[in-house]
Scaffold this motif. Structure first.
Motif, PDB file in Angstrom:
ATOM      1  N   SER A  33      29.764 -72.271  65.431  1.00 20.39           N
ATOM      2  CA  SER A  33      30.978 -72.855  66.292  1.00 20.39           C
ATOM      3  C   SER A  33      30.595 -72.024  67.670  1.00 20.39           C
ATOM      4  O   SER A  33      30.247 -70.769  67.588  1.00 20.39           O
ATOM      5  CB  SER A  33      32.162 -72.236  65.768  1.00 20.39           C
ATOM      6  OG  SER A  33      32.571 -73.157  64.572  1.00 20.39           O
ATOM      7  N   CYS A  34      31.045 -72.795  68.731  1.00 21.38           N
ATOM      8  CA  CYS A  34      31.205 -72.181  69.951  1.00 21.38           C
ATOM      9  C   CYS A  34      32.397 -72.499  70.742  1.00 21.38           C
ATOM     10  O   CYS A  34      32.747 -73.540  70.842  1.00 21.38           O
ATOM     11  CB  CYS A  34      29.969 -72.697  71.001  1.00 21.38           C
ATOM     12  SG  CYS A  34      29.967 -72.320  72.606  1.00 21.38           S
ATOM     13  N   ALA A  35      33.221 -71.345  70.646  1.00 20.26           N
ATOM     14  CA  ALA A  35      34.456 -71.607  71.213  1.00 20.26           C
ATOM     15  C   ALA A  35      34.466 -71.238  72.660  1.00 20.26           C
ATOM     16  O   ALA A  35      33.797 -70.475  73.448  1.00 20.26           O
ATOM     17  CB  ALA A  35      35.831 -70.507  70.712  1.00 20.26           C
TER      18      ALA A  35
ATOM     19  N   ASN B   5      36.806 -76.993  80.965  1.00 16.78           N
ATOM     20  CA  ASN B   5      37.168 -77.948  80.226  1.00 16.78           C
ATOM     21  C   ASN B   5      35.775 -78.137  79.529  1.00 16.78           C
ATOM     22  O   ASN B   5      34.826 -78.400  80.234  1.00 16.78           O
ATOM     23  CB  ASN B   5      37.483 -79.430  80.959  1.00 16.78           C
ATOM     24  CG  ASN B   5      37.659 -80.578  80.130  1.00 16.78           C
ATOM     25  OD1 ASN B   5      36.944 -80.662  79.222  1.00 16.78           O
ATOM     26  ND2 ASN B   5      38.705 -81.259  80.396  1.00 16.78           N
ATOM     27  N   LEU B   6      35.541 -78.478  78.149  1.00 17.66           N
ATOM     28  CA  LEU B   6      34.240 -78.785  77.516  1.00 17.66           C
ATOM     29  C   LEU B   6      33.331 -79.751  78.224  1.00 17.66           C
ATOM     30  O   LEU B   6      32.175 -79.943  78.053  1.00 17.66           O
ATOM     31  CB  LEU B   6      34.493 -78.869  76.267  1.00 17.66           C
ATOM     32  CG  LEU B   6      33.448 -78.594  75.059  1.00 17.66           C
ATOM     33  CD1 LEU B   6      32.968 -77.246  74.899  1.00 17.66           C
ATOM     34  CD2 LEU B   6      33.807 -79.117  73.534  1.00 17.66           C
TER      35      LEU B   6
ATOM     36  N   GLY C 210      31.752 -81.923  68.450  1.00 13.83           N
ATOM     37  CA  GLY C 210      32.909 -81.183  69.347  1.00 13.83           C
ATOM     38  C   GLY C 210      34.102 -81.551  69.103  1.00 13.83           C
ATOM     39  O   GLY C 210      34.495 -82.781  68.760  1.00 13.83           O
ATOM     40  N   ASP C 211      34.869 -80.540  69.308  1.00 11.61           N
ATOM     41  CA  ASP C 211      36.656 -80.659  69.226  1.00 11.61           C
ATOM     42  C   ASP C 211      37.168 -80.428  70.553  1.00 11.61           C
ATOM     43  O   ASP C 211      37.229 -79.316  70.991  1.00 11.61           O
ATOM     44  CB  ASP C 211      37.211 -79.882  68.006  1.00 11.61           C
ATOM     45  CG  ASP C 211      38.528 -80.074  67.988  1.00 11.61           C
ATOM     46  OD1 ASP C 211      39.407 -80.505  68.794  1.00 11.61           O
ATOM     47  OD2 ASP C 211      38.927 -79.944  66.804  1.00 11.61           O
ATOM     48  N   GLY C 212      37.511 -81.531  71.290  1.00 13.38           N
ATOM     49  CA  GLY C 212      37.952 -81.119  72.699  1.00 13.38           C
ATOM     50  C   GLY C 212      39.239 -80.437  72.824  1.00 13.38           C
ATOM     51  O   GLY C 212      39.544 -79.672  73.507  1.00 13.38           O
TER      52      GLY C 212
ATOM     53  N   LEU D 133      32.440 -76.194  70.226  1.00 13.75           N
ATOM     54  CA  LEU D 133      31.477 -77.029  70.048  1.00 13.75           C
ATOM     55  C   LEU D 133      30.833 -76.518  68.672  1.00 13.75           C
ATOM     56  O   LEU D 133      30.783 -75.548  68.548  1.00 13.75           O
ATOM     57  CB  LEU D 133      30.347 -76.977  71.114  1.00 13.75           C
ATOM     58  CG  LEU D 133      28.875 -77.656  71.089  1.00 13.75           C
ATOM     59  CD1 LEU D 133      29.153 -79.080  71.300  1.00 13.75           C
ATOM     60  CD2 LEU D 133      27.979 -77.194  72.021  1.00 13.75           C
ATOM     61  N   TYR D 134      30.458 -77.697  68.024  1.00 12.45           N
ATOM     62  CA  TYR D 134      29.623 -77.039  66.489  1.00 12.45           C
ATOM     63  C   TYR D 134      28.407 -77.529  66.667  1.00 12.45           C
ATOM     64  O   TYR D 134      27.702 -78.507  67.126  1.00 12.45           O
ATOM     65  CB  TYR D 134      30.662 -78.006  65.363  1.00 12.45           C
ATOM     66  CG  TYR D 134      31.878 -77.501  65.270  1.00 12.45           C
ATOM     67  CD1 TYR D 134      32.923 -78.494  65.892  1.00 12.45           C
ATOM     68  CD2 TYR D 134      32.474 -76.263  64.948  1.00 12.45           C
ATOM     69  CE1 TYR D 134      34.364 -78.248  65.749  1.00 12.45           C
ATOM     70  CE2 TYR D 134      33.795 -76.299  64.865  1.00 12.45           C
ATOM     71  CZ  TYR D 134      34.694 -76.904  65.517  1.00 12.45           C
ATOM     72  OH  TYR D 134      35.986 -76.683  65.480  1.00 12.45           O
ATOM     73  N   LEU D 135      27.407 -76.786  65.734  1.00 14.78           N
ATOM     74  CA  LEU D 135      26.398 -77.185  65.271  1.00 14.78           C
ATOM     75  C   LEU D 135      26.056 -77.100  63.721  1.00 14.78           C
ATOM     76  O   LEU D 135      25.926 -76.277  63.217  1.00 14.78           O
ATOM     77  CB  LEU D 135      25.382 -76.433  66.024  1.00 14.78           C
ATOM     78  CG  LEU D 135      23.615 -76.719  65.779  1.00 14.78           C
ATOM     79  CD1 LEU D 135      23.304 -77.982  66.514  1.00 14.78           C
ATOM     80  CD2 LEU D 135      22.861 -75.482  66.024  1.00 14.78           C
TER      81      LEU D 135
END
Length: 122
Positions: free
Chosen positions: A21-23, A28-29, A70-72, A77-79
């Motif tokens: 995860s990348c917080a 804005n992503l 991703g979850d806006g 962002l997930y890998l």
């Protein structure tokens, strides 16, 4: 202030799975190209995957095994990494860049996380 914080790294057996995860905070992503890179000591940092305006790309060695999402709402962002191999062992970094022309060029990214370690044993 823009901040990227990775998590989810761990030690797993070959064939296993992990989700990194990348917080993201401070922006804005969707306004930046987002990417995952990885680095092994003594080697150059290499691009793993990127996403830009819904378009995603992967390095050949991870295609079919790794998936970005991703979850806006959460700004994350997930890998998803499946069928992990010992050669996937590395420190994984999340990066964000504006006006990136070539996603593999690390110099085009303005922001980096601190990294999360992934170790895959055979």
């Amino acid at each position: 202030q823009v901040q990227l914080v990775e998590s989810g790294g761990d030690s797993v057996q070959a064939g296993g799975s992990l989700r990194l995860s990348c917080a993201v905070s401070g922006y804005n992503l969707k306004t930046y190209l987002m990417a995952w890179f990885r680095q092994v000591p003594g080697k150059e940092r290499e691009g793993v995957a990127f996403v830009d305006s819904g378009r995603a790309g992967y390095r050949d060695s991870v295609k079919g095994r790794f998936t970005l999402s991703g979850d806006g709402a959460k700004g994350t962002l997930y890998l998803q990494m499946n069928s992990l191999k010992p050669e996937d062992t590395a420190m994984y970094y999340c990066a964000a860049g504006r006006d990136v022309t070539w996603w593999l060029n690390i110099n085009e990214y303005q922001y980096w996380g601190q990294g999360t370690q992934v170790t895959v044993s055979s």
